[in-house]
Design an enzyme around this catalytic site. Structure first.
Site, PDB file in Angstrom:
ATOM      1  CB  SER A  88      -1.043  -0.173   1.356  1.00 44.51           C
ATOM      2  OG  SER A  88      -0.302   0.231   2.314  1.00 44.51           O
ATOM      3  CE  LYS A 145       0.187   2.013   8.885  1.00 47.74           C
ATOM      4  NZ  LYS A 145      -0.148   2.686   7.928  1.00 47.74           N
ATOM      5  CB  SER A 239      -1.311   6.084   6.851  1.00 45.82           C
ATOM      6  OG  SER A 239      -0.566   5.574   8.109  1.00 45.82           O
TER       7      SER A 239
END
Length: 292
Positions: A88, A145, A239
């Site tokens: 992603s 992340k 996100s």
């Protein structure tokens, strides 16, 4: 359907290892005794017969061949380095869709495969690290992340700015570009812009992107519990991360903070870029480098 590759790898190593051990302790001595008995009974040894008596069962042959390879892969993947592909755009511009990355499994402590139990502590995640972890709502899925909040930190997100322990995260506007996440032909495509900032989190300088047309979320603040980490994507307006959670009553997809036992490792390098793995679209190595 998510395949539990670590479990399959552990099972494969166990099965092939047992086959190799079975051959070493029982089958190989039996073959040697059969060969010795044959040689004692004849005056001229037939190489074909001798080879037949010494032939390993096919399953054992495969097990002994694959065991050392699988064992090395298990050790490397479980304790040293594991490859991942970025699915992603939540970490753009640091990581693009199709980046193949390497994750250091040793940085945050040695953990047992499958059980994910830390057996040897090494170091803790640092603010600014790019970290891979198991998605709290579905541990079969890996997320990536950036570490923003450490245990005990107070985090605030207001007017699209991050504050850590009352201090704004240092940032400098680098430039403004077109938003490549807006579909071609969309009525707002011409106006959709993205501001790219250079931010400083701890010892790490990195880039983060903010959409100009996106809605400014309401001000929120959190205190990071002990044994947890506050994770945020560099693509701040696209996100799913720790900012979108406040209590267990929130929807399931809003997952909150990451407990220490869900940590996989520290992402440290991009080694290939291949958004569509197929022969007609060859991989690129233009993005190879260390991750900040």
């Amino acid at each position: 359907m998510h395949i539990n590759f670590p479990l399959l790898l552990v099972i494969a190593v166990a099965v092939t290892g047992l086959l190799a051990l079975l051959d070493y302790l029982w089958l190989a001595p039996r073959r040697r005794r059969a060969m010795a008995a044959y040689e004692a009974q004849v005056t001229t040894v037939d190489p074909v017969t001798l080879g037949r008596l010494n032939k390993e069962p096919l399953l054992v042959e495969y097990g002994k061949s694959f065991f050392p390879v699988l064992a090395v892969v298990l050790v490397l993947r479980s304790f040293l380095v594991e490859p991942f592909q970025i699915p992603s755009g939540s970490m753009k511009p640091t990581l693009e869709i199709g980046d193949f990355i390497l994750v250091n499994k040793f940085s945050y402590g040695i953990r047992l495969p499958v059980l994910e139990t830390k057996i040897i502590p090494v170091d803790d995640p640092q603010r600014g690290d790019v970290m891979v972890f198991r998605y709290p709502n579905d541990p079969r899925i890996n997320y990536i992340k950036r570490v923003v909040g450490l245990p005990g930190d107070h985090i605030r997100y207001a007017d699209k700015r991050l504050f850590v322990n009352g201090e704004p995260v240092e940032r400098e506007l680098l430039h403004t570009v077109e938003d490549d996440e807006v579909p071609v032909g969309h009525p707002l495509q011409a106006m959709a812009k993205v501001d790219l900032y250079q931010e400083q989190l701890g010892e790490t300088a990195h880039q983060a992107r903010y959409k100009r047309l996106s809605q400014t979320p309401p001000e929120r603040e959190w205190t990071v519990p002990e044994g947890h980490y506050f994770m945020v994507g560099d693509n701040r307006d696209n996100s799913n991360d720790s900012r979108y959670w406040s209590s267990p009553d929130m929807p399931r997809e809003l997952w909150g903070m990451v407990p220490d036992n869900y940590i996989v490792g520290k992402a440290f390098a991009v080694w290939m870029h291949w958004p569509e793995p197929k022969l007609s679209n060859l991989p690129s190595f233009s993005r190879v480098g260390l991750i900040n």
